[in-house]
Motif scaffolding. Sequence first.
Motif, PDB file in Angstrom:
ATOM      1  N   CYS A   1       0.788  -1.222   0.000  1.00  0.00           N
ATOM      2  CA  CYS A   1       0.000   0.000   0.000  1.00  0.00           C
ATOM      3  C   CYS A   1       0.824   1.278   0.000  1.00  0.00           C
ATOM      4  N   CYS A   2       1.710   1.409   0.923  1.00  0.00           N
ATOM      5  CA  CYS A   2       2.239   2.737   1.206  1.00  0.00           C
ATOM      6  C   CYS A   2       3.589   3.058   0.570  1.00  0.00           C
ATOM      7  N   HIS A   3       4.453   2.111   0.462  1.00  0.00           N
ATOM      8  CA  HIS A   3       5.787   2.366  -0.099  1.00  0.00           C
ATOM      9  C   HIS A   3       6.371   3.690   0.373  1.00  0.00           C
ATOM     10  N   GLY A   4       6.484   3.821   1.692  1.00  0.00           N
ATOM     11  CA  GLY A   4       7.086   5.015   2.249  1.00  0.00           C
ATOM     12  C   GLY A   4       6.132   6.180   2.423  1.00  0.00           C
ATOM     13  N   ARG A   5       4.871   5.988   2.147  1.00  0.00           N
ATOM     14  CA  ARG A   5       3.884   7.065   2.307  1.00  0.00           C
ATOM     15  C   ARG A   5       2.760   6.574   3.215  1.00  0.00           C
ATOM     16  N   PRO A   6       3.012   6.472   4.531  1.00  0.00           N
ATOM     17  CA  PRO A   6       2.016   5.912   5.452  1.00  0.00           C
ATOM     18  C   PRO A   6       0.716   6.698   5.507  1.00  0.00           C
ATOM     19  N   GLU A   7       0.715   7.945   5.070  1.00  0.00           N
ATOM     20  CA  GLU A   7      -0.526   8.729   5.100  1.00  0.00           C
ATOM     21  C   GLU A   7      -1.592   8.144   4.176  1.00  0.00           C
ATOM     22  N   ILE A   8      -1.170   7.387   3.187  1.00  0.00           N
ATOM     23  CA  ILE A   8      -2.131   6.763   2.271  1.00  0.00           C
ATOM     24  C   ILE A   8      -3.004   5.763   3.021  1.00  0.00           C
ATOM     25  N   CYS A   9      -2.400   5.014   3.931  1.00  0.00           N
ATOM     26  CA  CYS A   9      -3.120   3.966   4.655  1.00  0.00           C
ATOM     27  C   CYS A   9      -3.606   4.426   6.025  1.00  0.00           C
ATOM     28  N   ALA A  10      -3.322   5.656   6.393  1.00  0.00           N
ATOM     29  CA  ALA A  10      -3.740   6.166   7.703  1.00  0.00           C
ATOM     30  C   ALA A  10      -5.264   6.191   7.782  1.00  0.00           C
ATOM     31  N   GLY A  11      -5.765   5.934   8.958  1.00  0.00           N
ATOM     32  CA  GLY A  11      -7.200   6.025   9.178  1.00  0.00           C
ATOM     33  C   GLY A  11      -7.971   4.773   8.819  1.00  0.00           C
TER      34      GLY A  11
END
Length: 116
Positions: A91-101
């Motif tokens: 999912c995120c590949h270094g971008r945890p905000e994508i999967c946040a929430g």
Amino acid sequence: MDETQATQALGALAQPTRLAVFRLLVREGPEGVPAGEVAERLGVQPATLSFHLAQMERSGLLTARRSSRQIFYAADFAAMRALVGFLLDDCCHGRPEICAGLGKDAGRKEPEKETL
């Protein structure tokens, strides 16, 4: 979890009664619920429920234990975590905000903001 296991688990959940059973068992926790109580609470005929429980048990999403004459079914939380992990693995590949929430409110549409 590999792709074959994930496909089996998702296939088991891709039916309204089985999804309702799984959600009920997740809410009830690791102690589980007797099969008869699951049938009663969901309004499902026992024979029909047995078919669905067997499908879910084969997929690895449920555990069953016998206590006297009753069979208690419980969600397999390790399998659930593995499935969710499999789905989010790329999912995120270094971008945890994508999967946040992700969680209870995930997928719900946020109310539109008022503009002046």
